[in-house]
Write a protein that holds these residues in place. Structure first.
Motif, PDB file in Angstrom:
ATOM      1  N   TYR A 117     -23.365  34.927 -60.762  1.00 48.98           N
ATOM      2  CA  TYR A 117     -22.052  34.177 -61.009  1.00 48.98           C
ATOM      3  C   TYR A 117     -21.090  35.078 -61.431  1.00 48.98           C
ATOM      4  O   TYR A 117     -19.805  34.987 -61.239  1.00 48.98           O
ATOM      5  CB  TYR A 117     -22.259  33.066 -62.373  1.00 48.98           C
ATOM      6  CG  TYR A 117     -21.422  32.275 -62.461  1.00 48.98           C
ATOM      7  CD1 TYR A 117     -20.675  31.207 -61.766  1.00 48.98           C
ATOM      8  CD2 TYR A 117     -20.523  32.517 -63.419  1.00 48.98           C
ATOM      9  CE1 TYR A 117     -19.708  30.286 -61.847  1.00 48.98           C
ATOM     10  CE2 TYR A 117     -19.366  31.898 -63.983  1.00 48.98           C
ATOM     11  CZ  TYR A 117     -18.884  30.748 -63.206  1.00 48.98           C
ATOM     12  OH  TYR A 117     -18.083  30.089 -63.644  1.00 48.98           O
ATOM     13  N   GLU A 118     -21.146  35.958 -62.474  1.00 46.84           N
ATOM     14  CA  GLU A 118     -20.303  37.030 -63.023  1.00 46.84           C
ATOM     15  C   GLU A 118     -19.884  37.741 -61.848  1.00 46.84           C
ATOM     16  O   GLU A 118     -18.597  38.112 -61.622  1.00 46.84           O
ATOM     17  CB  GLU A 118     -20.926  37.612 -63.888  1.00 46.84           C
ATOM     18  CG  GLU A 118     -21.109  37.024 -65.187  1.00 46.84           C
ATOM     19  CD  GLU A 118     -21.546  38.143 -66.418  1.00 46.84           C
ATOM     20  OE1 GLU A 118     -20.928  39.177 -66.439  1.00 46.84           O
ATOM     21  OE2 GLU A 118     -22.444  37.740 -67.130  1.00 46.84           O
ATOM     22  N   VAL A 119     -20.751  38.485 -60.718  1.00 49.38           N
ATOM     23  CA  VAL A 119     -20.085  38.873 -59.443  1.00 49.38           C
ATOM     24  C   VAL A 119     -19.249  38.350 -58.733  1.00 49.38           C
ATOM     25  O   VAL A 119     -18.265  38.535 -58.206  1.00 49.38           O
ATOM     26  CB  VAL A 119     -21.614  39.356 -58.925  1.00 49.38           C
ATOM     27  CG1 VAL A 119     -21.137  40.167 -57.377  1.00 49.38           C
ATOM     28  CG2 VAL A 119     -22.196  40.506 -59.509  1.00 49.38           C
TER      29      VAL A 119
ATOM     30  N   LEU B  52     -22.725  45.199 -62.282  1.00 46.57           N
ATOM     31  CA  LEU B  52     -23.561  43.841 -62.461  1.00 46.57           C
ATOM     32  C   LEU B  52     -24.552  43.789 -60.954  1.00 46.57           C
ATOM     33  O   LEU B  52     -25.607  43.173 -61.164  1.00 46.57           O
ATOM     34  CB  LEU B  52     -22.808  42.645 -62.365  1.00 46.57           C
ATOM     35  CG  LEU B  52     -22.086  42.278 -63.913  1.00 46.57           C
ATOM     36  CD1 LEU B  52     -20.805  41.529 -63.686  1.00 46.57           C
ATOM     37  CD2 LEU B  52     -22.738  42.165 -64.760  1.00 46.57           C
ATOM     38  N   GLU B  53     -24.026  44.213 -59.931  1.00 45.60           N
ATOM     39  CA  GLU B  53     -24.735  43.771 -58.659  1.00 45.60           C
ATOM     40  C   GLU B  53     -25.765  44.669 -58.406  1.00 45.60           C
ATOM     41  O   GLU B  53     -26.863  44.059 -58.050  1.00 45.60           O
ATOM     42  CB  GLU B  53     -23.718  44.002 -57.390  1.00 45.60           C
ATOM     43  CG  GLU B  53     -23.960  43.143 -56.229  1.00 45.60           C
ATOM     44  CD  GLU B  53     -22.996  43.378 -55.160  1.00 45.60           C
ATOM     45  OE1 GLU B  53     -22.930  42.611 -54.322  1.00 45.60           O
ATOM     46  OE2 GLU B  53     -21.966  44.412 -55.336  1.00 45.60           O
ATOM     47  N   PRO B  54     -26.114  45.876 -58.758  1.00 50.38           N
ATOM     48  CA  PRO B  54     -27.515  46.362 -58.623  1.00 50.38           C
ATOM     49  C   PRO B  54     -28.229  45.890 -59.611  1.00 50.38           C
ATOM     50  O   PRO B  54     -29.486  45.857 -59.211  1.00 50.38           O
ATOM     51  CB  PRO B  54     -27.243  47.875 -59.071  1.00 50.38           C
ATOM     52  CG  PRO B  54     -25.681  48.232 -59.097  1.00 50.38           C
ATOM     53  CD  PRO B  54     -24.997  46.907 -59.118  1.00 50.38           C
ATOM     54  N   VAL B  55     -27.880  45.530 -60.854  1.00 47.61           N
ATOM     55  CA  VAL B  55     -28.845  44.903 -61.728  1.00 47.61           C
ATOM     56  C   VAL B  55     -29.440  43.505 -61.261  1.00 47.61           C
ATOM     57  O   VAL B  55     -30.611  43.163 -61.225  1.00 47.61           O
ATOM     58  CB  VAL B  55     -28.312  44.786 -63.184  1.00 47.61           C
ATOM     59  CG1 VAL B  55     -29.376  43.924 -63.895  1.00 47.61           C
ATOM     60  CG2 VAL B  55     -27.859  46.089 -63.704  1.00 47.61           C
ATOM     61  N   ALA B  56     -28.522  42.796 -60.609  1.00 49.35           N
ATOM     62  CA  ALA B  56     -28.839  41.644 -59.873  1.00 49.35           C
ATOM     63  C   ALA B  56     -29.738  41.650 -58.674  1.00 49.35           C
ATOM     64  O   ALA B  56     -30.694  40.989 -58.915  1.00 49.35           O
ATOM     65  CB  ALA B  56     -27.650  40.741 -59.630  1.00 49.35           C
ATOM     66  N   GLN B  57     -29.586  42.611 -58.084  1.00 46.47           N
ATOM     67  CA  GLN B  57     -30.640  43.024 -56.805  1.00 46.47           C
ATOM     68  C   GLN B  57     -31.702  43.620 -57.304  1.00 46.47           C
ATOM     69  O   GLN B  57     -33.023  43.195 -56.610  1.00 46.47           O
ATOM     70  CB  GLN B  57     -29.790  43.929 -55.972  1.00 46.47           C
ATOM     71  CG  GLN B  57     -28.488  43.584 -55.222  1.00 46.47           C
ATOM     72  CD  GLN B  57     -27.983  44.444 -54.351  1.00 46.47           C
ATOM     73  OE1 GLN B  57     -28.285  45.529 -54.644  1.00 46.47           O
ATOM     74  NE2 GLN B  57     -27.047  43.828 -53.554  1.00 46.47           N
ATOM     75  N   ALA B  58     -31.890  44.014 -58.488  1.00 48.86           N
ATOM     76  CA  ALA B  58     -33.191  44.796 -59.032  1.00 48.86           C
ATOM     77  C   ALA B  58     -34.228  43.846 -59.536  1.00 48.86           C
ATOM     78  O   ALA B  58     -35.436  44.025 -59.541  1.00 48.86           O
ATOM     79  CB  ALA B  58     -32.994  45.774 -59.805  1.00 48.86           C
TER      80      ALA B  58
END
Length: 142
Positions: free
Chosen positions: A128-130, A107-113
């Motif tokens: 929120y999920e992270v 999830l984190e790389p997608v959220a950062q992108a």
């Protein structure tokens, strides 16, 4: 006919063909043979999750983040939920922590992108999920 300055598309126009086509024909070939029975063990659940992950990986490739952002994010969230569904079957707190770490790594790389100005609600959902995964890992350590 024109409605408020817009022209109606003639009915004889051909529909736009999309590069990706999905069909539910023969969908049972992707299903494990004993899916009608309750899943009561970690190995049985792993088989289902592996199939789900393989299919969702294909979806992520079909809908890249830079072209079909929303569909890609939904597929990644489904992958995260697949790992989360393994948690009740995990044998040790260490295994549970590893499953949550896999969720974070997805999830984190997608959220950062994502651009938070354009995809505010998607960013909030992902972060929120992270945070939820980190909280559950912390609960295991305490």
């Amino acid at each position: 006919l024109a409605l408020d300055g817009l022209q109606q598309v003639p009915q004889e126009a051909t529909p736009v063909s999309l590069p990706v086509k999905f069909s539910i024909d023969n969908v049972d070939r992707y299903m494990p043979p004993d899916l009608d029975k309750p899943i009561d063990s970690y190995p049985a659940m792993c088989i289902v999750v592996q199939l789900v992950m393989a299919l969702l990986t294909r979806v992520c490739k079909a809908f890249p983040l830079d072209g079909a952002c929303t569909e890609h994010v939904v597929a990644v969230q489904d992958m995260s939920r697949s790992y989360k569904s393994l948690v009740p079957f995990a044998a040790s707190p260490n295994d549970v922590s590893k499953l949550h770490k896999r969720r974070i790594d997805l999830l984190e790389p997608v959220a950062q992108a994502l651009n938070p100005q354009c995809f505010d609600w998607l960013c909030k959902e992902l972060w929120y999920e992270v945070a939820e995964a980190y909280r559950e890992m912390l609960d295991l350590k305490i």
